[in-house]
Design an enzyme around this catalytic site. Sequence first.
Site, PDB file in Angstrom:
ATOM      1  N   GLU A 158       0.856  -1.185   0.000  1.00  6.62           N
ATOM      2  CA  GLU A 158       0.000   0.000   0.000  1.00  6.62           C
ATOM      3  C   GLU A 158       0.890   1.231   0.000  1.00  6.62           C
ATOM      4  O   GLU A 158       1.847   1.321   0.787  1.00  6.62           O
ATOM      5  CB  GLU A 158      -0.903   0.003   1.235  1.00  6.62           C
ATOM      6  CG  GLU A 158      -1.760   1.253   1.387  1.00  6.62           C
ATOM      7  CD  GLU A 158      -2.654   1.202   2.624  1.00  6.62           C
ATOM      8  OE1 GLU A 158      -3.058   0.092   3.023  1.00  6.62           O
ATOM      9  OE2 GLU A 158      -2.925   2.275   3.207  1.00  6.62           O
ATOM     10  N   GLU A 163      -2.776  11.366   3.183  1.00  7.36           N
ATOM     11  CA  GLU A 163      -3.829  11.166   4.175  1.00  7.36           C
ATOM     12  C   GLU A 163      -3.850  12.383   5.102  1.00  7.36           C
ATOM     13  O   GLU A 163      -2.822  13.008   5.350  1.00  7.36           O
ATOM     14  CB  GLU A 163      -3.584   9.920   5.016  1.00  7.36           C
ATOM     15  CG  GLU A 163      -3.721   8.617   4.280  1.00  7.36           C
ATOM     16  CD  GLU A 163      -3.573   7.444   5.229  1.00  7.36           C
ATOM     17  OE1 GLU A 163      -4.587   6.815   5.558  1.00  7.36           O
ATOM     18  OE2 GLU A 163      -2.425   7.184   5.657  1.00  7.36           O
TER      19      GLU A 163
END
Length: 407
Positions: A158, A163
């Site tokens: 990932e 974020e």
Amino acid sequence: MSCKLRAGAAMVAVLALVLGGTAQAEAPADPTVMATTFADEFNAPAGTPVDGSKWQLETGDNVNNHERQYYTTSTSNAVHDGAGNLVITARRENPGNYQCWYGRCEYTSARLNTAGRFTQAYGRFEARMKLPRGKGMWPAFWMLGDNMGQVGWPQAGEIDIMENVGHLMNTVHGTLHGPGYSGSGGIGAAYNGPNFGDGFHTFAVDWAPNRITWYVDGNAYQTRTPADLGGRQWVFDHPFFLILNLAVGGYWPGDPDGSTVFPQQLVVDYVRVTTNSGGAPSGQITGLAGKCVDVANASTANGTPIQLHDCNGNAAQNWTIGGDGTIRALGKCLDVNNNGANDGAAVVLWDCHGGANQKWATPAAGDIVSISGNRCLDVTGNNPANGTRLQVWTCAGTANQKWNVPR
């Protein structure tokens, strides 16, 4: 940080699509410059749903992170605004119409991915966005390995490009997750800047073999290599697909509170992906009997066979070895026809689209290995005659599978 994977049937359906994925964007004719392989500018009229040829909308909740939202396919949660943006909206639902892990869902939102539509290894992945704000908001622009259906998370890898947690509007994060460094143990860093909810900002990674660099508004703030993993496995060597989502609540951001105003919006101006082929090595690829890999009749038509031929120095024998795993000539890509993964599948020229059947490894041993089927570029019948077609075949280390590749 916590893993953002969802449990449930919707995620299983996503994973089933990954292995057969193809991309939709075309590459420009000049393979020596950065090639755009995926772009969504979100210029559709107001009220237009997400472009289903580029994205799919996931549905369901996320018990893994204790998130509070239910992802829907509704245009009330993801829609074009008519001003050149995609708007992902998190809404408070009272009473909720969906069932979440904790009971009636209190919120709805949207999560988009390109699994089954676009995957790519290496290149520049960028989005320009304005972030939501408030306790419990968790927007993300990130990627997962396209072998999720085979090996699961975190083995597939990932890459979190951006974020944010909405009560810390001046900070965004970039993180890697893999085997032995996942969830809160991910490898990453924070970038402290302006209030990211006050306007649009660009978030990007440049991804090359054994190296990933994160950017905010063009400012590089971290680079990660295998040396950062302390001997743990680097799994960022195969195609990944893109994800955009706006989560509500969860272990990391915490749940919304009385200060959180709804609805909240993640506004996306564009998403763009390019290759890293600028300045890539190019020239002839020679093999059996010293002959060249050649595009038959120098034709640029999709499906043109790739053959062995006397070297003559023309453009049909000038191949660029892209940093994205492609091998290009005449503005198109070396392609395993019809996504073939079996011995004897023909190798042809085709529009570049980022699919796994256009990804090749070129190890120092001299093989040219198709990523999609783990088979080698092969001269049919070990025949050195001009015009002999090339195919993929189980790698055997024989002379008809050995190539001198520009480096």
